[in-house]
Design an enzyme around this catalytic site. Structure first.
Site, PDB file in Angstrom:
ATOM      1  CG  HIS B 112      -8.055 -15.644 -12.288  1.00  0.00           C
ATOM      2  ND1 HIS B 112      -8.314 -16.664 -13.177  1.00  0.00           N
ATOM      3  CD2 HIS B 112      -7.468 -16.232 -11.213  1.00  0.00           C
ATOM      4  CE1 HIS B 112      -7.915 -17.815 -12.660  1.00  0.00           C
ATOM      5  NE2 HIS B 112      -7.391 -17.589 -11.468  1.00  0.00           N
ATOM      6  CG  ASP B 151      -2.399 -20.552 -11.768  1.00  0.00           C
ATOM      7  OD1 ASP B 151      -1.730 -19.940 -10.927  1.00  0.00           O
ATOM      8  OD2 ASP B 151      -3.546 -21.002 -11.539  1.00  0.00           O
ATOM      9  CG  HIS B 153      -7.052 -21.579 -10.429  1.00  0.00           C
ATOM     10  ND1 HIS B 153      -5.978 -21.553  -9.568  1.00  0.00           N
ATOM     11  CD2 HIS B 153      -8.108 -22.027  -9.718  1.00  0.00           C
ATOM     12  CE1 HIS B 153      -6.383 -21.967  -8.373  1.00  0.00           C
ATOM     13  NE2 HIS B 153      -7.673 -22.260  -8.430  1.00  0.00           N
ATOM     14  CG  ASP B 240      -2.452 -22.835  -8.700  1.00  0.00           C
ATOM     15  OD1 ASP B 240      -1.831 -23.077  -9.754  1.00  0.00           O
ATOM     16  OD2 ASP B 240      -3.282 -21.917  -8.610  1.00  0.00           O
TER      17      ASP B 240
HETATM   18 ZN   LIG Z   1      -4.201 -20.587  -9.784  1.00  0.00          ZN
HETATM   19 ZN   LIG Z   2      -3.383 -22.193 -16.645  1.00  0.00          ZN
END
Ligand SMILES: [Zn+2]
Ligand SMILES: [Zn+2]
Ligand SMILES: [Zn+2]
Lengths: 560, 437
Positions: B112, B151, B153, B240
């Site tokens: 991120h 991931d 996210h 995740d």
């Molecule tokens: Zn994540």
């Molecule tokens: Zn991703």
């Protein structure tokens, strides 16, 4: 008086020590077909002039079990393993009677699938029918919860002479190694027991009634009775004896290299402030990996009898041995022949040695002396190069915390200690070439027996406390107790210390020699679920460090 | 004796003494059970698996990727340097051909973190994969790199860092931004004007199961990689998506992760998120390690795994197929889209706002990029953070053409010193970084 005896591959070395120094030293050839005889002749030679009543301590180091592994003379034993999720346990098969069974425990020690008792009964009958007498039982994560192993043992007991459990082997995690080690325990048990009981009986007949101590691979000792639980600990105690023998000559507060230069190989080890480095997990020799605590040693294929060759104008030394040096009737030239040609060594047939070195000299276009010097230097070079490679590896080992990454101990040896037959010839050359303080350990030829004689008892306990589950355990010691939510670091360390002392005393430690306690590992974690704290996990490992018993170090170091 | 089919490197850095705060998902305990599982399985004893010590990244390593405000020291802790250093150690092992592939199991994560970093976003301060990719490009001269972010996210940081870079293909699979932090990563986000289609964002509906993930890998990621022909493939291996993860709503399994790894065949995998530390991570990480090493992983199954309960609905499968088709459509039109994005030499302006949830920072950006057909195009980014600093960062892409280099120096020289706390120059062709204040 202390008796120390080390059964090596070619010689059995024995010493009798008093607080004023070495009283007797004996070297008898080892008869590989009758180790018992070698041991007894060693003892009788030592006690020629001494009243056995005066002997306060007897320590034996033997590669008996190692030889059994090498020669595969082990009795067939059965193994039952329960793996649960993960790598297929078939990869860790130990032999024909190896059974992977149901049941599973996870990393927190929680049961995920129960043992199928019928399945175990059926396997027990099959093994019994096949004549199996000893069985090992290992379940994955038994270190966190041994209940499956214990239940399986309860079922097996009536079928077999003895059942060995994985969680007694080590507090360390490593399922494949635990299988190998438990299997080894079961395999060498009867051999170990028969041999040492025979030795004990013979010593009794000679008038020695103190309990026999046996040297372990970690350089510590334990009593014969303690060794019955984990006989495989005596595997490869050979290198440990020599390293322990170097300790009196190691610098305090500094790092030292120990090189045991033999005929075929050189063993490399390290001392930090007179304490030998341990293998992090367990003995690892080539393909063979275990959970047996041991000193960190590396064996390299170079020694006094290594075969010399010239390939493409370049000299190679070892890693094989064709036989003894030509000076001693061997088939080809060796570094020992170079020592003879250089006039450093007086023994042996000088003409034969020169004849051997001349073959090499001709291929290198050098004269004999030049070639001999080149061989000698190359030999020192190779040994030291391997040593420094090992130091680099040790210094680059992985770390798991920021603290260890930043503060990790870096080995930087200030002294080299040489042991073994050719040691005294090498010391001066190595010091000259590498400018590191180098010493051929006095009484080097029996340093291994001295090391065994003076080694103190060592042991280690591993504790795991989980306040969410409300339990502190040291399954290796068959210890488990309930704890409260507020259980603290201090309580954990105190519990560990009590267990360690108890374990040491059971292994025959002298109360004067159990103060070298060290917390090897301590970790504390919060257990958090859905953003709220549920408890803590504490883990610690505490050990009695390998080292020498008190009252003898100074005697020996001035003796040289 | 277990032996892998080729050499695989592992860096394991669980940072047992580092946490964001005591009850934070990104805390000391996170890799504890993974370590227990891999140690108990004897992973480090397998012939062919080589464990490496993490390296430490230097400020110079970070400066290839980020404009750290006010500087690298302030934005990072030792853990960040070691975590990124873990990825660097694996990169060295792979690039020096000591191993065929490698997996860095490190924390804290990084995906991120954007090019400008004023602090922590989504537990990330510096982007460990991006720092590694730029290290690889500078040290080993590789040109084309693919980063596949699996991931749950959106890998918005990596997405941002390679937004204008046609030589780095960034593909992110993630839970739909309408239902999940950071709320971005929609199919229309395709990269800057000079790199349209080199960022592919594949949002997946909540409840996507193993079937859905593997469908996207097979029908979108692999064909795109096949065409892009990267020199290496990096996997931001976030865990995740697991059906037990407390922060997300997906139904992926350990077997699924292992199969994904076998299909994707990443040269380097770097651990990102994954917060089901007891029920998922030990099994998922074990599965990925075995898959990377080419070993049988069929026995790696969560104790509570129930495939029937995790089955995805037919309508969900349809949705995923539609998204996949849409993405493939964009990919096939990437040249036309770049053509349509503007005239070479023009300057394109973009405004945006970035929120740093971990450190509670609000940032406004104004970016100017030169449209170019010959390289990724130089750009400047004016960034103002509250609380914090107002800076200008000028970036020259690694394969920059002369015209873009010239434009970048113009940005840099003309910048008004009285307006900014600091003015940064990131000259990638020269592997050079400079700060004016
Ligand atoms: Zn994540
Ligand atoms: Zn991703
Ligand atoms: Zn350009």
């Amino acid at each position: 008086m202390i008796l120390g005896l080390d059964v090596g591959g070619t010689h059995t070395d024995a010493v009798l020590l008093s607080s004023s120094g070495i009283q007797e030293r004996v070297k008898v050839p080892t008869d590989p077909d009758d180790l018992f005889k070698s041991v007894l002749s060693g003892f009788s030679a030592l006690l020629k002039h001494t009243d056995p009543e005066q002997v306060r301590r007897v320590v034996i180091s033997t590669t008996l079990t190692t030889n059994a592994i090498v020669q595969k003379t082990m009795a067939p034993v059965g193994m039952i393993v329960s793996a649960g999720p993960g790598i297929d346990p078939e990869h860790f098969r130990t032999g024909r009677h190896y059974y992977a069974v149901g049941g599973s425990i996870n990393h927190r020690g929680r049961e995920k699938a129960p043992v199928n008792e019928m399945e175990i009964q059926d396997i027990a009958r099959v093994m019994q029918k096949a004549g199996i007498e000893y069985v090992g039982v290992v379940s994955k994560f038994c270190v966190r919860n041994p209940s499956h192993e214990i239940l399986i043992k309860r079922i097996l007991n009536k079928y077999f002479k003895k059942v060995f459990l994985g969680h007694h082997v080590s507090g360390n995690l490593n399922f494949p190694r635990r299988i190998a080690t438990t299997h080894l325990n079961a395999s060498v048990f009867s051999l170990h027991k028969n041999f040492f009981q025979a030795v004990e009986k013979s010593l009794e007949e000679m008038g020695i009634t103190v309990p026999i101590q046996i040297l372990k691979a970690d350089g510590g000792t334990m009593t014969l009775s303690a060794s019955m639980i984990f006989p495989a600990q005596t595997v490869l105690s050979g290198p440990a004896a020599s390293i322990m023998g170097a300790i009196p000559h190691a610098p305090a507060g500094q790092d030292a290299i120990v090189l045991d230069i033999g005929g075929t190989t050189t063993d490399i080890a390290f001392l930090v402030d007179k304490t030998p480095l341990l293998e992090p997990v367990g003995i690892r020799r080539g393909q063979y990996k275990s959970l047996i605590r041991s000193l960190r040693t590396d064996s390299k294929g170079i020694g006094g009898d290594s075969a010399l060759r010239v390939n493409d104008g370049k000299l190679t030394i070892g890693p094989d041995r064709l036989g003894p040096a030509m000076a001693f009737g061997g088939p080809g030239p060796t570094p020992t022949d170079a020592l003879v040609v250089l006039g450093l060594m007086d023994e042996g047939d000088k003409d034969k040695a020169r004849e051997g070195i001349r073959q090499i000299a001709a291929q290198l276009s050098m004269d004999d002396r030049e070639a001999a010097d080149h061989i000698f230097r190359s030999c020192c070079n190779i040994i030291l190069k391997k040593t420094f490679e090992m130091i680099d590896r040790l210094n680059s080992k992985p770390v798991y915390t920021v603290h260890d990454f930043l503060e990790g101990y870096k080995l930087s040896p200030a002294k080299i200690l040489l042991l073994g037959g050719p040691a005294r010839f090498f010391a001066e050359k190595i010091e000259d070439m590498y400018k590191i303080d180098t010493l051929a350990v006095p009484e080097s030829s029996v340093a291994n027996a001295i090391g065994a004689a003076l080694a103190r008892t060592t042991c280690e306990v591993s504790l795991n406390a989980d306040t969410e589950q409300g339990i502190v355990t040291a399954h290796e010691e068959d210890f488990a107790e309930p704890i409260s939510k507020t259980f603290s670091e201090d309580e954990l360390v105190e519990t560990a210390y009590t267990l360690l002392k108890e374990k040491a005393e059971n292994a025959g430690a002298d109360p004067d020699n159990i103060d070298e306690v060290e917390v090897v590992e301590f970790q504390e974690f919060n257990i958090v679920r859905n953003f709220s704290p549920r408890g803590k996990i504490f883990r610690t490992k505490m050990q009695l460090k390998p080292g020498l018993i008190k009252g003898y170090e100074s005697v020996l170091s001035t003796n040289g | 004796m277990l032996k892998s089919s080729h050499k695989t490197g592992l860096v394991f850095f669980p940072a047992f003494d580092w946490a964001i705060d005591p009850t934070h998902p990104e805390r000391e305990e996170r890799l504890l059970y993974t370590q227990d599982q891999v140690t108990e399985e004897g992973i480090f004893d397998i012939q062919g698996i080589v464990e490496y010590k993490p390296d430490l990244v230097t400020p110079e390593d970070i400066q290839r990727t980020h404009f750290c405000v006010p500087d690298e020291r302030t934005v990072t802790t030792e853990s960040h340097l070691i975590s990124a250093g873990g990825a660097k150690a694996i990169a060295n092992a792979v690039m020096n051909k000591e191993v065929k592939n490698g997996f860095a199991l490190v924390r804290p994560p990084g995906h991120h973190s954007m090019r400008v970093s004023h602090g922590g976003r989504g537990f990330c301060h510096i982007n460990i994969e991006a720092v590694m990719v730029e290290y690889i490009r500078s040290k080993f001269g590789l040109k084309r790199i693919a980063v596949v972010d699996t991931d749950c996210h959106h890998g918005d940081g990596t997405n941002d860092i390679f937004w204008h870079d046609p030589d780095v293909l960034f593909i992110s699979l993630h839970q739909d931004g309408r239902t999940m932090y950071p709320g971005t990563g929609f199919p229309g986000e395709l990269g800057g004007p000079n790199a349209k289609g080199s960022n592919l964002n594949i949002p997946l509906p909540p409840g996507t199961s193993t079937e859905g993930y593997l469908y996207v890998i097979k029908n979108c990621v692999l064909p795109v990689l096949e065409e892009f022909k990267p020199d290496i493939i990096v996997n931001s291996a976030g865990q995740d998506n697991h059906y037990t993860d407390p922060l997300t709503n997906m139904n992926f399994s350990a077997q699924g992760y292992a199969q994904l790894t076998s299909m994707l065949k990443p040269d380097i995998a770097v651990l990102e998120g994954g917060y089901s530390i007891e029920g998922a991570l030990p099994y998922v990480n074990l599965g990925i390690i075995l898959a990377m090493a080419g070993l049988d992983y069929s026995g790696v199954i969560e104790p509570d795994y129930n495939p029937d309960r995790l089955k995805q609905s037919v309508s969900l499968t349809d949705k995923i197929k539609k998204t996949t088709d849409q993405i493939m459509g964009y990919w096939n039109q990437r040249d036309q889209m770049r053509e349509a994005a503007g005239t070479p030499g023009d300057i394109l302006i973009r405004h945006r706002e970035v929120f740093y949830d971990t450190d509670n920072i609000f940032e406004r950006q104004k970016e100017k990029i030169r449209i170019c057909r010959d390289c990724g195009g130089s750009f400047e980014v004016d960034s103002k953070a509250t609380p914090g600093h107002h800076i200008l960062g000028v970036h020259i892409p690694i394969n920059a053409c002369d015209a873009c280099k010239e434009k970048a120096y113009e940005f840099y020289d003309k910048a008004d010193k009285t307006k900014y706390h600091k003015i940064y120059l990131q000259d990638r062709p020269k592997d050079y970084y400079e700060v004016k204040q």
